[in-house]
Design a protein around this motif. Sequence first.
Motif, PDB file in Angstrom:
ATOM      1  N   ASP A   1       0.724  -1.129  -0.091  1.00 43.74           N
ATOM      2  CA  ASP A   1      -0.070   0.063   0.046  1.00 43.74           C
ATOM      3  C   ASP A   1       0.648   1.333   0.031  1.00 43.74           C
ATOM      4  O   ASP A   1       0.403   2.282  -0.634  1.00 43.74           O
ATOM      5  CB  ASP A   1      -0.926   0.023   1.404  1.00 43.74           C
ATOM      6  N   GLN A   2       2.051   1.393   0.859  1.00 39.98           N
ATOM      7  CA  GLN A   2       2.704   2.300   0.979  1.00 39.98           C
ATOM      8  C   GLN A   2       3.334   2.451  -0.391  1.00 39.98           C
ATOM      9  O   GLN A   2       3.552   3.634  -0.678  1.00 39.98           O
ATOM     10  CB  GLN A   2       3.877   2.149   2.195  1.00 39.98           C
TER      11      GLN A   2
ATOM     12  N   GLU B   1       1.221   4.083  -2.871  1.00 39.47           N
ATOM     13  CA  GLU B   1       0.715   5.472  -2.318  1.00 39.47           C
ATOM     14  C   GLU B   1       1.982   6.428  -3.061  1.00 39.47           C
ATOM     15  O   GLU B   1       1.902   7.264  -3.485  1.00 39.47           O
ATOM     16  CB  GLU B   1       0.919   5.648  -1.058  1.00 39.47           C
TER      17      GLU B   1
ATOM     18  N   ARG C   1      -3.399   6.357 -10.553  1.00 38.44           N
ATOM     19  CA  ARG C   1      -4.155   6.790  -9.634  1.00 38.44           C
ATOM     20  C   ARG C   1      -5.711   6.599  -9.716  1.00 38.44           C
ATOM     21  O   ARG C   1      -6.331   6.223  -8.820  1.00 38.44           O
ATOM     22  CB  ARG C   1      -3.999   8.450  -9.642  1.00 38.44           C
TER      23      ARG C   1
ATOM     24  N   GLU D   1      -7.799   4.795  -6.914  1.00 32.02           N
ATOM     25  CA  GLU D   1      -8.840   5.341  -6.323  1.00 32.02           C
ATOM     26  C   GLU D   1     -10.414   4.729  -6.603  1.00 32.02           C
ATOM     27  O   GLU D   1     -11.153   4.630  -5.779  1.00 32.02           O
ATOM     28  CB  GLU D   1      -8.720   6.760  -6.539  1.00 32.02           C
TER      29      GLU D   1
END
Lengths: 331, 305
Positions: free
Chosen positions: A112-113, A116, A304, A308
Amino acid sequence: MASQNLQSVPAELSPEEQEREAAGQAYFDRIISEDSRIEPRDWMPAAYRKTLLRQISQHAHSEIIGMQPEANWITRAPSLKRKSILMAKVQDEAGHGLYLYSAAETLGQSRDQMMEDLIAGKARYSSIFNYPTISWADMGAIGWLVDGAAICNQVPLCRASYGPYGRAMVRICKEESFHQRQGFEILLELSNGTAAQKQMAQDAVNRWYAPSLMMFGPPDDDSPNSKQSMAWNIKRFSNDELRSRFVGMMVEQVRVLGLTLPDKDIRFNEETKKWEHGPLDWNEFKEVLAGRGPCNSQRVERRREAHENGAWVREAAVAYARKQAQKENAA
Amino acid sequence: MTNHDTDFAIEGHGDISVGVHGAGASGDGSASATRITPGNALRPEDIALEISRGQVKPSDDVAEFALRIGDDGLILAQRLGHWISRAPELEEDIALGNIALDQLGHARSFLTYAGAAWGKSEDDLAYFRREHEFRSAHLFEQPNGDFAVTIARQFIVSFYQYQLYTRLMESTDATIAAISAKAVKEVDYHRDHSAQWVLRLAGGTDESRARIIQGFKLVWPYVDELFEDDELTTRLAEAGVTVQPSSLRAEFDRLTGEIMTEADLQIPGVPQALGGGRRGKHSEFLGYILAEMQVLAREHPGASW
């Protein structure tokens, strides 16, 4: 060991901790000098961990972003067989991304990091994927040149000193070598096809040649991290060494294709026994790296958007799993 | 080859050779990436070979039927392929890509076989027919929508295809039976994948539940068309080539009903659309799908790729 120069032991460690650090360092140095493997639970210098994390996550991001230029042609592939191969190839890349994110996770950073960081523009990926795929022949040129360069870079990484990385690379290289062949096959078919098809193939080779050579990274005298990576047995050959080998292979293969490489300066240097190529535009490389390539913003934006748009799905999966676990506990 | 000495050759994997004599290494140059298939699975290339040897040739009726199910898979693969690089998780990029690949594989086999009746290849049929010549049902051309719509569509498709292919394994037409025997194993996974997601989305968050309910509302109007009998299926059912689509309905309702009940979802009370895909009557969507799919092939008619 070169590694010792970078590993400074903080002053506030207790004597026991200092002893543990010293023992860890000694173990690490011995493993590296024996050309053996470091595993996730082993002690490792902070800088080694950081270098690996940077390299593996960049590699994972490259696979994921690299899906986009090829996915661009899935719906328009000109035969059902090609469509099927292309879909499988892009799917392989997602798989490579998965292995690599998993390998990076063993170093202590979550997927996840990393995702991100990629979306926030903090993480890098291979610059070459910031060029557009404007014709079908680009599927051939990417397979042949880009995957070909990737293999040259990656085969030595199968022996990287960090176990999970090396093992992930073994599988990745097997699939990449398939990808390279299919790219070659696309170009061969085009080159032996109509005049318009041959022209399409040559145009694609012209556009992808220089960017693929730059995939090996800056020249050795301008590659600050290479030396340390080689001392740690992560990297085995220098950027220029690998680039030269790659040029040698492409020179042979382009003849079979009946196409040409857009570089009149390619020659085999009898003295150094190395292949040499013409000058590369490193300014363009730096521009693209700095975010000014033709597709930088669209590539990150697509990632992205997908991430999202998928947030509610991932949340649903987590919520469902939690509810199921509660039910099981209650039962 | 001058520099082909150390690492690359020795390590034994990831070799950069292209398998062409003179290009520097190993392998069979004519090998293509699709030729390696586990086990003895039937590939479209095998069917094409049998056709070229004159070993199989479908009747017009059988070909027309193969065209229907081939077009279903082709159009769905075209839709699903769009998800690759856009899915909610990497695992789903892979899963949806895999389902798309399976559907495309079935389509290639059925179209190759259908084409044998009229001297056409799979690519002639895929790239050089116009909208009204496609025989896919409307469900397959419905837009992907969000992930919930895609899952709702896939749920209906995979339970329908599972029933169909299971019965077609007993077809009196050996080629139809063989393609279906391979397809049914793959569709079984698609069934599992979509059923798991229906449960997760329905039982996940309020948002996911609202979305899957809406997803089913959007695609459910296209269910009845899948189970419509007509003159062709009547003739082929009598010959034992296929079964009447209507005979698949009860089992479809029972099995989808089990999952819907577990997910606490209702079958949407929406009117059924008229359909007509099997007669070449399509929605507005198909034209765009074909425009994109066919554009390059049509720019270079007669070219080989």
